[in-house]
Scaffold this motif. Structure first.
Motif, PDB file in Angstrom:
ATOM      1  N   PRO A   1      12.045  -7.898 -12.901  1.00  0.00           N
ATOM      2  CA  PRO A   1      13.111  -6.734 -12.554  1.00  0.00           C
ATOM      3  C   PRO A   1      12.703  -6.325 -10.913  1.00  0.00           C
ATOM      4  O   PRO A   1      11.524  -6.376 -10.661  1.00  0.00           O
ATOM      5  N   GLY A   2      13.836  -5.628 -10.472  1.00  0.00           N
ATOM      6  CA  GLY A   2      13.461  -5.326  -9.054  1.00  0.00           C
ATOM      7  C   GLY A   2      12.665  -4.268  -8.876  1.00  0.00           C
ATOM      8  O   GLY A   2      11.962  -3.996  -8.002  1.00  0.00           O
ATOM      9  N   THR A   3      12.375  -3.418 -10.036  1.00  0.00           N
ATOM     10  CA  THR A   3      11.327  -2.230  -9.969  1.00  0.00           C
ATOM     11  C   THR A   3      10.218  -2.979  -9.689  1.00  0.00           C
ATOM     12  O   THR A   3       9.086  -2.393  -9.168  1.00  0.00           O
ATOM     13  N   GLY A   4       9.734  -3.983 -10.470  1.00  0.00           N
ATOM     14  CA  GLY A   4       8.500  -4.660 -10.559  1.00  0.00           C
ATOM     15  C   GLY A   4       8.152  -5.146  -9.163  1.00  0.00           C
ATOM     16  O   GLY A   4       7.102  -5.201  -8.637  1.00  0.00           O
ATOM     17  N   TRP A   5       9.120  -5.980  -8.518  1.00  0.00           N
ATOM     18  CA  TRP A   5       9.154  -6.426  -7.133  1.00  0.00           C
ATOM     19  C   TRP A   5       8.805  -5.410  -6.242  1.00  0.00           C
ATOM     20  O   TRP A   5       7.866  -5.448  -5.294  1.00  0.00           O
ATOM     21  N   ALA A   6       9.704  -4.164  -6.060  1.00  0.00           N
ATOM     22  CA  ALA A   6       9.401  -3.190  -5.334  1.00  0.00           C
ATOM     23  C   ALA A   6       7.751  -2.508  -5.341  1.00  0.00           C
ATOM     24  O   ALA A   6       7.401  -2.351  -4.321  1.00  0.00           O
ATOM     25  N   GLY A   7       7.462  -2.365  -6.709  1.00  0.00           N
ATOM     26  CA  GLY A   7       6.046  -1.677  -6.897  1.00  0.00           C
ATOM     27  C   GLY A   7       5.036  -2.929  -6.285  1.00  0.00           C
ATOM     28  O   GLY A   7       4.138  -2.260  -5.427  1.00  0.00           O
ATOM     29  N   ALA A   8       5.194  -4.266  -6.812  1.00  0.00           N
ATOM     30  CA  ALA A   8       4.266  -4.886  -6.035  1.00  0.00           C
ATOM     31  C   ALA A   8       4.061  -4.902  -4.692  1.00  0.00           C
ATOM     32  O   ALA A   8       3.002  -5.129  -4.156  1.00  0.00           O
ATOM     33  N   PHE A   9       5.261  -5.038  -3.798  1.00  0.00           N
ATOM     34  CA  PHE A   9       5.338  -5.170  -2.290  1.00  0.00           C
ATOM     35  C   PHE A   9       4.845  -3.899  -1.874  1.00  0.00           C
ATOM     36  O   PHE A   9       4.266  -3.860  -0.925  1.00  0.00           O
ATOM     37  N   ARG A  10       5.227  -2.635  -2.243  1.00  0.00           N
ATOM     38  CA  ARG A  10       4.721  -1.508  -1.634  1.00  0.00           C
ATOM     39  C   ARG A  10       3.157  -1.352  -1.673  1.00  0.00           C
ATOM     40  O   ARG A  10       2.675  -0.921  -0.816  1.00  0.00           O
ATOM     41  N   HIS A  11       2.800  -1.633  -3.063  1.00  0.00           N
ATOM     42  CA  HIS A  11       1.283  -1.525  -3.100  1.00  0.00           C
ATOM     43  C   HIS A  11       0.736  -2.615  -2.309  1.00  0.00           C
ATOM     44  O   HIS A  11      -0.431  -2.073  -1.518  1.00  0.00           O
ATOM     45  N   HIS A  12       1.090  -3.983  -2.089  1.00  0.00           N
ATOM     46  CA  HIS A  12       0.431  -4.737  -1.253  1.00  0.00           C
ATOM     47  C   HIS A  12       0.609  -4.307   0.286  1.00  0.00           C
ATOM     48  O   HIS A  12      -0.548  -4.862   0.942  1.00  0.00           O
ATOM     49  N   MET A  13       1.771  -3.941   0.688  1.00  0.00           N
ATOM     50  CA  MET A  13       1.920  -3.670   1.962  1.00  0.00           C
ATOM     51  C   MET A  13       0.928  -2.498   2.573  1.00  0.00           C
ATOM     52  O   MET A  13       0.208  -2.383   3.558  1.00  0.00           O
ATOM     53  N   ARG A  14       0.605  -1.466   1.522  1.00  0.00           N
ATOM     54  CA  ARG A  14      -0.138  -0.197   1.818  1.00  0.00           C
ATOM     55  C   ARG A  14      -1.471  -0.921   1.721  1.00  0.00           C
ATOM     56  O   ARG A  14      -2.570  -0.480   2.646  1.00  0.00           O
ATOM     57  N   THR A  15      -1.941  -1.944   0.751  1.00  0.00           N
ATOM     58  CA  THR A  15      -3.351  -2.230   0.880  1.00  0.00           C
ATOM     59  C   THR A  15      -3.447  -3.154   1.973  1.00  0.00           C
ATOM     60  O   THR A  15      -4.541  -3.038   2.706  1.00  0.00           O
ATOM     61  N   MET A  16      -2.631  -3.828   2.665  1.00  0.00           N
ATOM     62  CA  MET A  16      -2.800  -4.539   3.951  1.00  0.00           C
ATOM     63  C   MET A  16      -2.832  -3.481   5.289  1.00  0.00           C
ATOM     64  O   MET A  16      -3.921  -3.830   5.919  1.00  0.00           O
ATOM     65  N   LEU A  17      -2.295  -2.355   5.186  1.00  0.00           N
ATOM     66  CA  LEU A  17      -2.755  -1.541   6.129  1.00  0.00           C
ATOM     67  C   LEU A  17      -3.913  -0.722   5.951  1.00  0.00           C
ATOM     68  O   LEU A  17      -4.712  -0.608   7.028  1.00  0.00           O
ATOM     69  N   ASP A  18      -4.539  -0.530   4.751  1.00  0.00           N
ATOM     70  CA  ASP A  18      -5.941  -0.224   4.664  1.00  0.00           C
ATOM     71  C   ASP A  18      -6.955  -1.183   5.094  1.00  0.00           C
ATOM     72  O   ASP A  18      -7.903  -0.734   5.878  1.00  0.00           O
ATOM     73  N   GLU A  19      -6.528  -2.649   4.946  1.00  0.00           N
ATOM     74  CA  GLU A  19      -7.564  -3.466   5.464  1.00  0.00           C
ATOM     75  C   GLU A  19      -7.439  -3.577   6.969  1.00  0.00           C
ATOM     76  O   GLU A  19      -8.382  -3.999   7.475  1.00  0.00           O
ATOM     77  N   MET A  20      -6.501  -3.353   7.553  1.00  0.00           N
ATOM     78  CA  MET A  20      -6.260  -3.610   8.979  1.00  0.00           C
ATOM     79  C   MET A  20      -6.481  -2.232   9.970  1.00  0.00           C
ATOM     80  O   MET A  20      -6.146  -2.102  10.916  1.00  0.00           O
ATOM     81  N   GLY A  21      -7.054  -0.948   8.882  1.00  0.00           N
ATOM     82  CA  GLY A  21      -7.135  -0.040   9.563  1.00  0.00           C
ATOM     83  C   GLY A  21      -6.018   1.003  10.045  1.00  0.00           C
ATOM     84  O   GLY A  21      -5.865   1.569  11.153  1.00  0.00           O
ATOM     85  N   GLY A  22      -4.818   0.727   9.245  1.00  0.00           N
ATOM     86  CA  GLY A  22      -3.661   1.384   9.712  1.00  0.00           C
ATOM     87  C   GLY A  22      -3.686   2.799   9.544  1.00  0.00           C
ATOM     88  O   GLY A  22      -4.615   3.673   8.905  1.00  0.00           O
ATOM     89  N   THR A  23      -2.848   3.581  10.334  1.00  0.00           N
ATOM     90  CA  THR A  23      -2.958   4.892  10.368  1.00  0.00           C
ATOM     91  C   THR A  23      -2.244   5.633   9.212  1.00  0.00           C
ATOM     92  O   THR A  23      -1.651   5.105   8.406  1.00  0.00           O
ATOM     93  N   ALA A  24      -2.514   6.931   8.880  1.00  0.00           N
ATOM     94  CA  ALA A  24      -1.787   7.796   7.804  1.00  0.00           C
ATOM     95  C   ALA A  24      -0.390   7.804   8.028  1.00  0.00           C
ATOM     96  O   ALA A  24       0.371   7.717   7.069  1.00  0.00           O
TER      97      ALA A  24
END
Length: 418
Positions: free
Chosen positions: A258-281
């Motif tokens: 479902p789209g809810t699952g895709w959205a949750g997976a992408f949102r979580h992963h994009m925030r994780t990538m920001l954490d790893e690259m030192g993204g700002t708050a």
């Protein structure tokens, strides 16, 4: 020559994904469907008018549907929009789906479990739209363009449309009466009869100004996957019980992501990538906002990213019975036997819709990087990811209908708004 006109549009909508339109009751689930007096799903005319109005600018909407301001400036709509209804003999498949709130670590939030009702039907929904006015009315070409765009793009109704629910293809026919020449024909016309639009002209779908960029990825599931649907069904052999849970399926009996699952997976992963690259708050808060969340994780506004539901075909199901193990002794935990029915392999299409102007270049590139991580197996979807489920590879890509190579994805997303 200026003349008086009456226009009737017969709109037939065919479901492309489950409809989730709340009727405000919770007799069967936490969020029941809106039903008509026959017990069939329906879409009120106000919802159809609202969806159409949402495709226009404020000035265009005021011209066609009237101004809704209080006071002397209020004007009446020239468009009459009927309810969207199914035929009496329509076969509808009602399903109950589970929803659960997840935190930023994809862990269920306490007391955030709920269920809701959806409907799927192959029969078309029908509505009639009526317009009255003069042939030189500036609203007339606006209405024609609006419905031509709907015929080309389809429409989406109900809740969670940015997560794949309520998408419908549209087929529209138009009948015109000129006055006074067609007065007798108009008096004999009944738009609700079965053959009322038999001689009507089809409205050719044509693109208007694009409102979104559409990114499609053809997927091949590289292993097993599951989005859980809990069940208490009894197996054919009554001496044995059915699985405790199996994969979520659509009306065609095929497993879906479902789209809810895709959205949750992408949102979580994009925030994780920001954490790893030192993204700002602020960058992390901006990613939340793209998905319709404020920084505290509470849903606040419409998501700028829409994820369609993905139907998986060509795979197979298998049943697995397991024991839960005690983490300290590695022995079988008492009363912890359970059975699951998961899916293995198959193909499907992930469709992501990006609202034009809503994402900056960095955010589009971040989304593209997450999609490439899906191809590499770093981004997974569905449940039981920790035991290797939910992985896929991308076999083909298109952006706004044009083929795209994986290595060109980030560049294409950089330039797509130009």
């Amino acid at each position: 020559m200026r003349e008086k006109l009456k226009l009737y549009y017969c709109c037939r909508f065919t479901q492309l994904s489950p409809l989730r339109l709340s009727g405000g009751k919770n007799d069967r689930t936490d969020n029941d469907l809106m039903l008509d007096s026959r017990g069939l799903p329906m879409i009120p005319g106000s919802a159809l008018a609202g969806v159409l109005r949402g495709r226009l600018t404020r000035e265009e909407a005021n011209l066609l549907f009237g101004r809704d301001t209080v006071g002397d400036a209020m004007t009446e709509s020239a468009v009459l929009v009927g309810d969207v209804a199914l035929p009496a003999d329509a076969k509808v498949r009602f399903t109950h789906r589970d929803g659960v709130g997840l935190d930023e670590h994809k862990v269920a939030v306490p007391k955030a479990k709920y269920d809701f009702e959806t409907a799927e039907c192959s029969a078309p929904y029908t509505a009639v739209i009526e317009w009255s006015g003069w042939s030189d009315d500036p609203a007339l070409p606006l209405l024609d363009d609006l419905l031509a765009g709907a015929a080309a793009d389809g429409l989406a109704f109900g809740g969670r449309t940015t997560r794949g629910y309520g998408r419908m293809a549209a087929e529209i026919h138009k009948k015109v009466f000129h006055f006074p020449a067609d007065l007798d024909a108009w008096l004999a016309f009944d738009p609700d009869t079965a053959d009322a639009f038999a001689d009507a002209d089809a409205v050719d779908g044509r693109e208007t100004v694009p409102q979104e960029n559409v990114l499609c990825a053809e997927l091949r599931m590289t292993g097993s996957f599951i989005v859980r649907r809990y069940t208490s069904d009894v197996a054919v052999d009554e001496d044995k019980s059915g699985p405790d849970y199996c994969a979520l399926e659509n009306g065609n009996g095929r497993p879906v992501l479902p789209g809810t699952g895709w959205a949750g997976a992408f949102r979580h992963h994009m925030r994780t990538m920001l954490d790893e690259m030192g993204g700002t708050a602020q960058q992390k808060a901006d990613v939340n906002a793209l998905f319709g969340y404020s920084d505290d994780g509470v849903l606040k506004k419409r998501s700028a990213l829409a994820f369609d539901e993905t139907e998986i075909s060509g795979g197979q199901a298998y049943t697995l019975t397991r024991n839960a193990l005690d983490r300290f002794t590695a022995g079988t935990a008492s009363k912890a036997l359970y059975t699951s029915c998961v899916q293995q392999g198959g193909q499907g299409t992930l469709t992501i819709r990006l609202r034009r102007g809503a994402l900056d270049v960095f955010q589009r590139q971040l989304l593209g990087a997450a999609l490439l991580d899906l191809d590499r197996g770093y981004l997974t979807v569905g449940g039981e990811n920790s035991v290797g489920r939910g992985r896929a590879t991308i076999t083909a890509l298109t952006l706004n209908g044009y083929p795209l190579q994986k290595e060109d994805l980030l560049h294409a997303l950089t330039e797509v708004e130009k």
